[in-house]
Design a protein around this motif. Structure first.
Motif: not given
Length: 212
Positions: A99-104, A145-155
């Motif tokens: 359940x960890x969301x923030x990813x850079x 593309x896999x970041x965009x498809x994930x549930x994370x709050x990615x940058x």
């Protein structure tokens, strides 16, 4: 904050760990070989893990405020194996399970749009670089593309040519684009930018160009 850093033995990853510790954060550095990791600090945990195993990574990300990754190819031969995408998938799985969301993550400037007004010379250089490093960028495109498809709050942080100069804290950022005539950035300033973006909502689910 409690932060986890992947790719901590790489040039950008080491800088993220050092700067995060200097800023007072608690840092978990995930490595395959602790002997290659020389950074020390009171608030540092060195976490040895198989980076291909999501279950082995869950303990490294559980309860963290953000995850920062410098994972990626260090040469074209490694890039051809799709290493950035391949190693980012288990990180995404572990984060989802905990359940960890923030990813850079670190990507590259050529994945972003060409800035308006970019000169002919710069366009020509970019075309050459894209041709020479096509495997590196193909790998990073799959990762994004896999970041965009994930549930994370990615940058996705997208620097141009990397150097080993000291941190300055003075650089340009463009959310969703690239700084015009941005030709280089020190690995130390990539790390600085990543740490600065953790709490910046404008960078969530965005590629961010960063350059001098």
């Amino acid at each position: 904050m409690k932060l986890t850093v992947f790719g901590a033995t790489g040039g950008i990853g080491r800088e993220v760990v050092r700067q995060a510790l200097d800023a007072g954060h608690e840092v978990t550095a995930v490595v395959r070989d602790p002997a290659r990791f020389t950074v020390t600090g009171e608030r540092l945990e060195v976490f040895r893990a198989d980076l291909t195993d999501p279950e082995a990574l869950r303990g490294a990300v559980a309860g963290r405020h953000a995850v920062l990754s410098g994972l990626g190819a260090r040469n074209r031969a490694v890039a051809a194996t799709g290493i950035a995408a391949r190693l980012t998938r288990p990180v995404l799985s572990a984060m989802d399970a905990e359940g960890v969301r923030r990813l850079l993550v670190v990507s590259a400037a050529p994945l972003g749009p060409v800035p308006p007004g970019q000169g002919v010379a710069d366009r020509a250089v970019l075309a050459i670089v894209n041709s020479v490093l096509k495997d590196v960028y193909a790998d990073l495109r799959v990762m994004e593309r896999e970041l965009a498809a994930s549930a994370t709050d990615w940058t996705s942080v997208r620097p141009p040519k990397l150097t080993n100069k000291p941190v300055t804290g003075r650089y340009r950022t463009v959310v969703g684009g690239n700084p015009p005539r941005g030709r280089s950035l020190a690995r130390a300033d990539v790390a600085h930018a990543m740490l600065a973006m953790i709490d910046d909502p404008s960078t969530v689910k965005q590629g961010v160009g960063v350059a001098y």
